[in-house]
Design a protein around this motif. Structure first.
Motif, PDB file in Angstrom:
ATOM      1  N   LYS A   1      -5.998   2.061   5.180  1.00  0.00           N
ATOM      2  CA  LYS A   1      -6.643   0.870   4.615  1.00  0.00           C
ATOM      3  C   LYS A   1      -6.063  -0.424   5.173  1.00  0.00           C
ATOM      4  CE  LYS A   1      -7.863   3.082   0.211  1.00  0.00           C
ATOM      5  NZ  LYS A   1      -7.707   3.026  -1.258  1.00  0.00           N
TER       6      LYS A   1
ATOM      7  N   ALA B   1      -2.186   5.578   1.903  1.00  0.00           N
ATOM      8  CA  ALA B   1      -3.310   4.663   2.140  1.00  0.00           C
ATOM      9  C   ALA B   1      -3.102   3.828   3.399  1.00  0.00           C
ATOM     10  CB  ALA B   1      -3.513   3.760   0.932  1.00  0.00           C
TER      11      ALA B   1
ATOM     12  N   TYR C   1      -8.354  -2.280   7.514  1.00  0.00           N
ATOM     13  CA  TYR C   1      -9.520  -2.864   6.845  1.00  0.00           C
ATOM     14  C   TYR C   1      -9.139  -4.154   6.119  1.00  0.00           C
ATOM     15  CZ  TYR C   1     -11.962   1.483   7.873  1.00  0.00           C
ATOM     16  OH  TYR C   1     -12.549   2.539   8.525  1.00  0.00           O
ATOM     17  N   LEU C   2      -7.959  -4.178   5.525  1.00  0.00           N
ATOM     18  CA  LEU C   2      -7.488  -5.410   4.882  1.00  0.00           C
ATOM     19  C   LEU C   2      -7.278  -6.512   5.916  1.00  0.00           C
ATOM     20  CD1 LEU C   2      -4.947  -3.953   2.290  1.00  0.00           C
ATOM     21  CD2 LEU C   2      -7.006  -5.276   1.763  1.00  0.00           C
TER      22      LEU C   2
ATOM     23  N   LEU D   1       0.831  -1.199   0.000  1.00  0.00           N
ATOM     24  CA  LEU D   1       0.000   0.000   0.000  1.00  0.00           C
ATOM     25  C   LEU D   1       0.871   1.258   0.000  1.00  0.00           C
ATOM     26  CD1 LEU D   1      -2.743  -0.888   2.672  1.00  0.00           C
ATOM     27  CD2 LEU D   1      -3.087  -0.659   0.199  1.00  0.00           C
TER      28      LEU D   1
ATOM     29  N   LYS E   1       1.128   0.229   8.823  1.00  0.00           N
ATOM     30  CA  LYS E   1       1.318  -0.835   7.836  1.00  0.00           C
ATOM     31  C   LYS E   1       2.166  -1.970   8.395  1.00  0.00           C
ATOM     32  CE  LYS E   1       2.661   0.262   3.758  1.00  0.00           C
ATOM     33  NZ  LYS E   1       3.391   0.948   2.673  1.00  0.00           N
TER      34      LYS E   1
END
Length: 534
Positions: A28, A25, A31-32, A21, A121
């Protein structure tokens, strides 16, 4: 690709996508991770529904379902095969409940991580890598594959504690890593010894197949870990006894049992709340599973010889953990020591070598998995608000956080083994199995069952005392008015995380057959293996 492969590697795929990503982002990533965890939970639920508990077999592939077996590594010179490692997966009644538990607890951990701000991340990618390793451990039936997943599990946990932990996070992470690595390094020596002791009856090659290792007929006459009269000695100790001890220590560090438990309080105190949830809810169960699957499954003769000592260690862990929990001022450390005590019941039940005791130990692992996860999350709720976990910093919280008080009270009563909750079923079956073991010839005296009962009494003492000190009486907060403002009641997101776990404690307390039905076949298989050596 089979269902178990999807279950294992779906989080790894999510981790790779998260790492790819763009920086813009970052949001996100969670959510992943949530999508992968939800898919895992749905898939594990499907496996549970499709599992047929009536299937039976004795230490062969017929005992396992959803089997995937592929040739992975082969080394052959001429007509002689020198090395045989398979990608071999399967589930039985022992591993299936732990798969469902792991998916459930991982979803709780992701929910508890929702407000993570630091290196988002990397954090969620490590969670997904850890998820893959844990699922692989519970599915692997090739010892080499099992060991790979077992070692991979260390790496994300080390960084999750060492980067996202508290003030002494580096110390706690290094201590955890060294403890676990110490056990696993010597485990590798035993795995290699077993490999050269066992042959595949179909090919004649040495094998890491754990099911072949459970059959005495597959051990060669001059095998290092040979059975019966053909045994080797090291320093005057039979090789099988030494192999059992080494493997037991490696898994006992994970359980953890006294005196190999000292990494646990430090790791829990310094770890962020989601990692504490995973440590208590999943990691400790890896140790109990390893003792059942490997120590008893491959060394049933030694388990029958040493079960008195294992039961004694279990009783000591129950009482030691409970007395230490009574002495704690840090709420998170109290729950950590309560885990030592409650996991002592697991070892006591396993050591009884009775169907009731082993079933109770497995049920206790499942129950402790989601209850301890709930307790650590509830500690995280109050810590996130005022960054304090000292029990004596709070008094009269019930007037400020009434919903939170109700949830804590339910979690405490469920954890101390009140009838109607899941912990009562697990602890009761362990006590029954231990009490009955003397009459069926396993050699565990009944005073050990009494020792376990005292542990239940002590757990009621430290949980109820903590409830009285923190939540009732005249309101007194260390931070004064500022804390009174900050100590808001639980949010809908927080309730969404722990309400399912508390509901599950009630459901399994009323309907324990949800666990016992798939579990019975695997437990009876273990008991039948050991019974011939008693």
């Amino acid at each position: 690709m089979g269902l178990l492969s999807i279950l294992i590697f779906l989080p790894l795929l999510a981790a790779l996508v998260i790492l790819l990503l763009p920086s813009s982002a970052n949001g996100k990533a969670k959510y992943l991770a949530l999508a992968a965890a939800l898919a895992q939970l749905v898939l594990s639920g499907y496996l549970y529904v499709q599992f047929d508990p009536s299937l039976a077999g004795v230490n062969d592939v017929k005992s396992f379902q959803f089997v995937e077996q592929l040739s992975w590594i082969r080394l052959q010179i001429g007509s002689e095969r020198l090395l045989e490692i398979d990608y071999f997966l399967g589930l039985d009644g022992i591993s299936l409940p732990l798969i469902v538990l792991s998916a459930f607890v991982m979803l709780m951990a992701i929910g508890a991580s929702w407000n993570m701000q630091k290196s988002v991340k990397g954090y969620f990618a490590l969670l997904m890598l850890l998820n893959t390793a844990v699922m692989g451990i519970f599915c692997a039936l090739d010892f080499f594959l099992f060991y790979i997943f077992y070692e991979v599990m260390l790496l994300p946990l080390y960084f999750l504690i060492g980067i996202w932990g508290g003030v002494r996070r580096e110390y706690a992470a290094v201590k955890f890593f060294i403890y676990t690595l110490l056990g696993s390094v010597f485990m590798l020596l035993v795995i290699v010894g077993l490999y050269f002791s066992v042959t595949n009856p179909e090919t004649g090659a040495h094998t890491f197949n754990m099911l072949h290792m459970m059959n005495p007929a597959n051990f060669s006459e001059d095998a290092f870990f040979g059975w019966g009269q053909n045994f080797h000695e090291i320093f005057g100790i039979p090789a099988r006894m030494l192999g059992f001890i080494i493997l037991f220590i490696a898994f006992a560090i994970k359980v953890p049992i006294v005196p190999l438990h000292t990494w646990l309080p430090d790791a829990h105190v310094e770890a962020p709340t989601p990692v504490s949830i995973i440590l208590a809810g999943i990691l400790l169960k890896v140790g109990g599973y390893g003792i059942l699957r490997v120590c008893i499954g491959i060394f049933p003769d030694i388990a029958a010889q040493t079960n008195w000592w294992l039961a004694l260690i279990g009783v000591v862990s129950i009482l030691y953990g409970a007395f230490n929990a009574l002495a704690q001022k840090d709420l998170k450390r109290l729950i950590a020591y309560s885990s030592v005590s409650h996991m002592g019941f697991v070892l006591l039940g396993i050591a009884s070598l009775t169907a009731e005791g082993i079933s109770g130990a497995m049920f206790q692992m499942i129950s402790h998995g989601f209850l301890s996860a709930s307790l650590f999350f509830l500690v995280g709720v109050i810590y996130d608000r005022v960054h304090d976990r000292n029990i004596y910093s709070f008094r009269g919280l019930a007037s400020h956080m009434p919903k939170y008080t109700v949830y804590v009270a339910i979690a405490f009563f469920a954890s101390l083994g009140l009838p109607g909750f899941s912990a009562f079923i697990g602890e009761a079956f362990v006590i029954i199995g231990t009490f009955n073991s003397e009459s069926v010839g396993t050699g565990i005296p009944r005073w050990m069952a009494a020792g376990g009962s005292i542990g239940i009494l002590l757990s009621a003492a430290y949980f109820l005392w903590t409830l009285q000190r923190m939540f009732f009486g005249q309101t007194r907060l260390k931070g004064g008015e500022s804390w009174a403002t900050e100590l808001t009641d639980v949010t809908p997101r927080e309730q969404l995380v722990f309400i399912p776990a508390l509901a599950l404690a009630i459901v399994l307390g009323i309907m324990p057959s949800l666990v016992f039905t798939p579990l019975n076949e695997g437990v009876l298989r273990l008991v039948s293996m050991v019974s011939s050596f008693l």
